[in-house]
Motif scaffolding. Structure first.
Motif, PDB file in Angstrom:
ATOM      1  N   PRO A  92      56.123  25.345 -33.775  1.00  0.00           N
ATOM      2  CA  PRO A  92      54.431  25.355 -34.908  1.00  0.00           C
ATOM      3  C   PRO A  92      54.556  26.221 -35.955  1.00  0.00           C
ATOM      4  O   PRO A  92      53.866  25.546 -36.890  1.00  0.00           O
ATOM      5  N   PHE A  93      55.142  27.478 -36.012  1.00  0.00           N
ATOM      6  CA  PHE A  93      54.996  28.070 -37.464  1.00  0.00           C
ATOM      7  C   PHE A  93      55.277  27.646 -38.347  1.00  0.00           C
ATOM      8  O   PHE A  93      55.165  27.615 -39.634  1.00  0.00           O
ATOM      9  N   VAL A  94      56.659  26.868 -38.564  1.00  0.00           N
ATOM     10  CA  VAL A  94      57.109  25.885 -39.708  1.00  0.00           C
ATOM     11  C   VAL A  94      55.796  24.531 -39.738  1.00  0.00           C
ATOM     12  O   VAL A  94      55.912  24.349 -41.280  1.00  0.00           O
ATOM     13  N   ALA A 153      61.377  28.030 -30.164  1.00  0.00           N
ATOM     14  CA  ALA A 153      60.410  27.366 -29.817  1.00  0.00           C
ATOM     15  C   ALA A 153      59.122  27.723 -30.507  1.00  0.00           C
ATOM     16  O   ALA A 153      58.158  27.039 -31.413  1.00  0.00           O
ATOM     17  N   SER A 154      58.697  28.805 -30.843  1.00  0.00           N
ATOM     18  CA  SER A 154      57.735  29.950 -31.323  1.00  0.00           C
ATOM     19  C   SER A 154      57.242  28.935 -33.233  1.00  0.00           C
ATOM     20  O   SER A 154      57.208  29.321 -33.981  1.00  0.00           O
ATOM     21  N   THR A 155      59.099  28.912 -33.584  1.00  0.00           N
ATOM     22  CA  THR A 155      59.558  28.343 -34.831  1.00  0.00           C
ATOM     23  C   THR A 155      59.050  27.268 -35.391  1.00  0.00           C
ATOM     24  O   THR A 155      58.098  27.070 -35.871  1.00  0.00           O
ATOM     25  N   ALA A 157      60.625  40.584 -37.897  1.00  0.00           N
ATOM     26  CA  ALA A 157      60.661  42.066 -36.986  1.00  0.00           C
ATOM     27  C   ALA A 157      60.846  41.311 -35.454  1.00  0.00           C
ATOM     28  O   ALA A 157      61.647  42.228 -34.993  1.00  0.00           O
ATOM     29  N   TYR A 158      60.771  40.099 -35.257  1.00  0.00           N
ATOM     30  CA  TYR A 158      60.930  39.462 -33.452  1.00  0.00           C
ATOM     31  C   TYR A 158      62.113  39.840 -33.195  1.00  0.00           C
ATOM     32  O   TYR A 158      62.365  39.426 -32.773  1.00  0.00           O
ATOM     33  N   ALA A 159      62.421  39.383 -34.645  1.00  0.00           N
ATOM     34  CA  ALA A 159      64.565  38.775 -34.587  1.00  0.00           C
ATOM     35  C   ALA A 159      64.982  40.673 -34.970  1.00  0.00           C
ATOM     36  O   ALA A 159      66.308  39.776 -34.492  1.00  0.00           O
ATOM     37  N   ALA A 217      49.028  40.836 -44.400  1.00  0.00           N
ATOM     38  CA  ALA A 217      47.940  39.562 -43.485  1.00  0.00           C
ATOM     39  C   ALA A 217      46.685  39.622 -43.908  1.00  0.00           C
ATOM     40  O   ALA A 217      46.114  38.583 -43.630  1.00  0.00           O
ATOM     41  N   LYS A 218      46.246  40.662 -43.328  1.00  0.00           N
ATOM     42  CA  LYS A 218      44.264  40.946 -42.744  1.00  0.00           C
ATOM     43  C   LYS A 218      44.142  41.669 -43.916  1.00  0.00           C
ATOM     44  O   LYS A 218      43.222  41.424 -45.547  1.00  0.00           O
ATOM     45  N   PRO A 219      44.011  43.230 -44.195  1.00  0.00           N
ATOM     46  CA  PRO A 219      43.715  43.328 -45.678  1.00  0.00           C
ATOM     47  C   PRO A 219      43.092  43.118 -46.968  1.00  0.00           C
ATOM     48  O   PRO A 219      43.290  42.454 -47.882  1.00  0.00           O
ATOM     49  N   SER A 245      53.894  37.581 -46.025  1.00  0.00           N
ATOM     50  CA  SER A 245      53.433  38.794 -45.052  1.00  0.00           C
ATOM     51  C   SER A 245      53.742  37.808 -43.580  1.00  0.00           C
ATOM     52  O   SER A 245      53.979  38.205 -42.882  1.00  0.00           O
ATOM     53  N   TRP A 246      53.324  36.612 -43.485  1.00  0.00           N
ATOM     54  CA  TRP A 246      53.938  35.651 -42.385  1.00  0.00           C
ATOM     55  C   TRP A 246      55.377  35.616 -41.727  1.00  0.00           C
ATOM     56  O   TRP A 246      55.761  35.850 -40.350  1.00  0.00           O
ATOM     57  N   GLY A 247      55.811  35.657 -43.142  1.00  0.00           N
ATOM     58  CA  GLY A 247      57.141  35.549 -42.893  1.00  0.00           C
ATOM     59  C   GLY A 247      57.761  36.771 -41.797  1.00  0.00           C
ATOM     60  O   GLY A 247      59.445  36.328 -41.426  1.00  0.00           O
ATOM     61  N   VAL A 248      57.628  37.890 -42.174  1.00  0.00           N
ATOM     62  CA  VAL A 248      57.637  39.218 -41.784  1.00  0.00           C
ATOM     63  C   VAL A 248      58.096  39.564 -40.263  1.00  0.00           C
ATOM     64  O   VAL A 248      58.673  39.912 -39.429  1.00  0.00           O
ATOM     65  N   TYR A 249      56.966  38.879 -39.962  1.00  0.00           N
ATOM     66  CA  TYR A 249      56.322  38.408 -38.297  1.00  0.00           C
ATOM     67  C   TYR A 249      57.728  38.701 -37.892  1.00  0.00           C
ATOM     68  O   TYR A 249      58.315  38.636 -36.321  1.00  0.00           O
ATOM     69  N   PRO A 250      58.465  36.763 -37.670  1.00  0.00           N
ATOM     70  CA  PRO A 250      59.313  36.022 -36.866  1.00  0.00           C
ATOM     71  C   PRO A 250      60.825  37.274 -37.657  1.00  0.00           C
ATOM     72  O   PRO A 250      61.578  37.550 -36.767  1.00  0.00           O
ATOM     73  N   LEU A 289      43.021  35.217 -32.008  1.00  0.00           N
ATOM     74  CA  LEU A 289      41.922  35.174 -32.726  1.00  0.00           C
ATOM     75  C   LEU A 289      41.828  35.482 -33.802  1.00  0.00           C
ATOM     76  O   LEU A 289      41.150  34.542 -34.649  1.00  0.00           O
ATOM     77  N   THR A 290      42.283  35.808 -34.754  1.00  0.00           N
ATOM     78  CA  THR A 290      42.720  36.591 -36.176  1.00  0.00           C
ATOM     79  C   THR A 290      43.081  35.466 -37.023  1.00  0.00           C
ATOM     80  O   THR A 290      43.095  34.719 -37.562  1.00  0.00           O
ATOM     81  N   VAL A 291      44.097  34.393 -36.455  1.00  0.00           N
ATOM     82  CA  VAL A 291      45.640  33.967 -37.113  1.00  0.00           C
ATOM     83  C   VAL A 291      44.475  32.426 -37.523  1.00  0.00           C
ATOM     84  O   VAL A 291      44.410  32.312 -38.284  1.00  0.00           O
ATOM     85  N   PRO A 292      43.605  32.342 -36.551  1.00  0.00           N
ATOM     86  CA  PRO A 292      42.855  31.004 -36.636  1.00  0.00           C
ATOM     87  C   PRO A 292      41.678  31.686 -37.556  1.00  0.00           C
ATOM     88  O   PRO A 292      41.039  30.571 -38.561  1.00  0.00           O
ATOM     89  N   LEU A 293      41.232  32.568 -37.639  1.00  0.00           N
ATOM     90  CA  LEU A 293      40.066  32.708 -38.002  1.00  0.00           C
ATOM     91  C   LEU A 293      40.732  33.196 -39.757  1.00  0.00           C
ATOM     92  O   LEU A 293      39.765  32.730 -40.657  1.00  0.00           O
ATOM     93  N   LEU A 294      41.603  33.446 -39.756  1.00  0.00           N
ATOM     94  CA  LEU A 294      43.029  33.370 -41.362  1.00  0.00           C
ATOM     95  C   LEU A 294      42.498  32.357 -41.936  1.00  0.00           C
ATOM     96  O   LEU A 294      42.320  32.007 -42.616  1.00  0.00           O
ATOM     97  N   LEU A 295      43.291  31.227 -40.557  1.00  0.00           N
ATOM     98  CA  LEU A 295      42.850  29.837 -41.937  1.00  0.00           C
ATOM     99  C   LEU A 295      41.750  29.382 -41.556  1.00  0.00           C
ATOM    100  O   LEU A 295      41.710  29.274 -42.927  1.00  0.00           O
TER     101      LEU A 295
HETATM  102  C1  RET Z   1      56.555  35.222 -33.410  1.00  0.00           C
HETATM  103  C2  RET Z   1      57.709  34.429 -32.478  1.00  0.00           C
HETATM  104  C3  RET Z   1      58.976  34.485 -33.061  1.00  0.00           C
HETATM  105  C4  RET Z   1      58.420  33.040 -34.025  1.00  0.00           C
HETATM  106  C5  RET Z   1      58.011  33.074 -34.558  1.00  0.00           C
HETATM  107  C6  RET Z   1      57.364  34.086 -34.534  1.00  0.00           C
HETATM  108  C7  RET Z   1      55.202  34.271 -35.354  1.00  0.00           C
HETATM  109  C8  RET Z   1      54.163  34.992 -35.700  1.00  0.00           C
HETATM  110  C9  RET Z   1      54.058  35.093 -36.686  1.00  0.00           C
HETATM  111  C10 RET Z   1      52.274  35.827 -36.457  1.00  0.00           C
HETATM  112  C11 RET Z   1      51.434  35.684 -37.888  1.00  0.00           C
HETATM  113  C12 RET Z   1      50.234  36.404 -37.381  1.00  0.00           C
HETATM  114  C13 RET Z   1      49.362  36.705 -38.176  1.00  0.00           C
HETATM  115  C14 RET Z   1      48.269  37.664 -37.871  1.00  0.00           C
HETATM  116  C15 RET Z   1      46.836  38.216 -38.399  1.00  0.00           C
HETATM  117  O1  RET Z   1      45.638  38.491 -38.255  1.00  0.00           O
HETATM  118  C16 RET Z   1      55.274  35.354 -32.602  1.00  0.00           C
HETATM  119  C17 RET Z   1      56.659  36.522 -33.070  1.00  0.00           C
HETATM  120  C18 RET Z   1      57.050  32.339 -35.845  1.00  0.00           C
HETATM  121  C19 RET Z   1      53.906  33.921 -37.849  1.00  0.00           C
HETATM  122  C20 RET Z   1      48.776  36.296 -39.205  1.00  0.00           C
END
Ligand code: RET
Length: 278
Positions: free
Chosen positions: A170-172, A166-168, A214-216, A242-244, A207-212, A111-117
């Motif tokens: 569309p991320f890139v 695979a998720s990376t 953390a996932y890794a 990424a939000k506040p 901030s978006w770079g932190v998600y992958p 929900l929030t990623v499209p809204l942030l965009l």
């Molecule tokens: C996942 C899976 C591993 C690969 C990548 C990911 C990227 C997630 C991102 C999430 C961003 C979320 C935001 C939320 C704010 O409301 C799904 C962890 C690339 C970029 C911005």
């Protein structure tokens, strides 16, 4: 993967450690608690800020408020789920039998990623939004990114690697699209706004770079309970950035552009002082 994610709300069980030290349990507990406070307080701020900015930027402030409200709700759910998943026994936290449900996080992103965009595109008034269907390409790519990431989140390490990869893709693609568009938009702005626009671009990437990352973590040699803690703390830090924090930057841009549109100089009051008008 999208169906896996939505059905995952009820079915999927994330493997979490059988015991945690008090420090480990409380770290995640307090990060979630902090996120609820940050999202709730910034929601009030963004909704109230709508009347301070010019009509062109009100949509961006409204969307900002919605994003942090949705996130605040989901953090409340994640917090409760975490709290219920462990019980205190002899100074350690042991698994209670109630699964920790982390799918709230992915539904939140959906929900929030499209809204942030939308917020980004709205506050910078990117022209490509109409001419080239920019927003649709971003929305579809972000849904794919999130849906493809989820099966890896609840699967084995091997699954995590392949779904993450695979998720990376569309991320890139999203970062590449936005980088170009935001760069072009920044160069069109007046100097005062240029700095903010550049910071917005950098904060988005950072901030978006932190998600992958953390996932890794579980694939980078951090194992067991430390990996679970690291992933949750990492996502929470990224969400607050990424939000506040991102919303505050959007607010700064909106206020600065409102002043410019009104032809006010740096020292003028944004709202004319009523006693001075007489
Ligand atoms: C996942 C899976 C591993 C690969 C990548 C990911 C990227 C997630 C991102 C999430 C961003 C979320 C935001 C939320 C704010 O409301 C799904 C962890 C690339 C970029 C911005």
């Amino acid at each position: 993967p999208l169906l896996v994610l939505l059905s995952g709300l009820g079915l999927a069980q994330k493997a979490i450690p059988a015991t945690l030290s008090a420090r480990q349990f409380s770290t995640v507990y307090n990060f979630f608690s902090f996120a609820i406070a940050a999202m709730g307080a910034s929601a009030i701020f963004f909704f109230l800020s709508r009347s301070e900015v010019g009509p062109k930027y009100r949509l961006a402030m409204l969307v900002s408020g919605l994003v942090v409200s949705i996130a605040g709700y989901h953090y409340l759910r994640i917090f409760n789920s975490w709290d219920a998943a462990y019980t205190l026994k002899d100074g350690a936290y042991v698994f209670s039998g109630q699964p920790f449900n982390d799918a709230y996080r992915y539904v939140d992103w959906l929900l929030t990623v499209p809204l942030l965009l939308l917020e980004t595109v709205a506050v910078l008034a990117l022209p490509a939004i109409q001419s080239r269907g920019l927003i649709w390409r971003l929305v579809i790519a972000s849904a794919l990114m999130i849906a493809l990431g989820y099966p890896g989140e609840i699967g084995t390490l091997t699954a995590r690697f392949w779904w993450g990869l695979a998720s990376t893709v569309p991320f890139v693609y999203i970062l590449w699209l936005l980088w170009g568009e935001l760069g072009r938009a920044a160069s069109r702005q007046k100097p005062e706004v240029q700095l903010y626009s550049r910071n917005m671009k950098l904060l988005l990437l950072f901030s978006w770079g932190v998600y992958p990352i953390a996932y890794a973590l579980p694939m980078l040699g951090i194992t067991g309970s430390e990996a679970v803690i690291g992933v949750q703390v990492g996502y929470t830090i990224a969400d607050v950035l990424a939000k506040p924090i991102f919303g505050l930057l959007a607010y700064a841009i909106a206020i600065t552009k409102t002043r410019q549109d009104l032809g006010l100089s740096e020292d003028d009051e944004l709202v004319p002082n009523p006693t001075a008008v007489t």
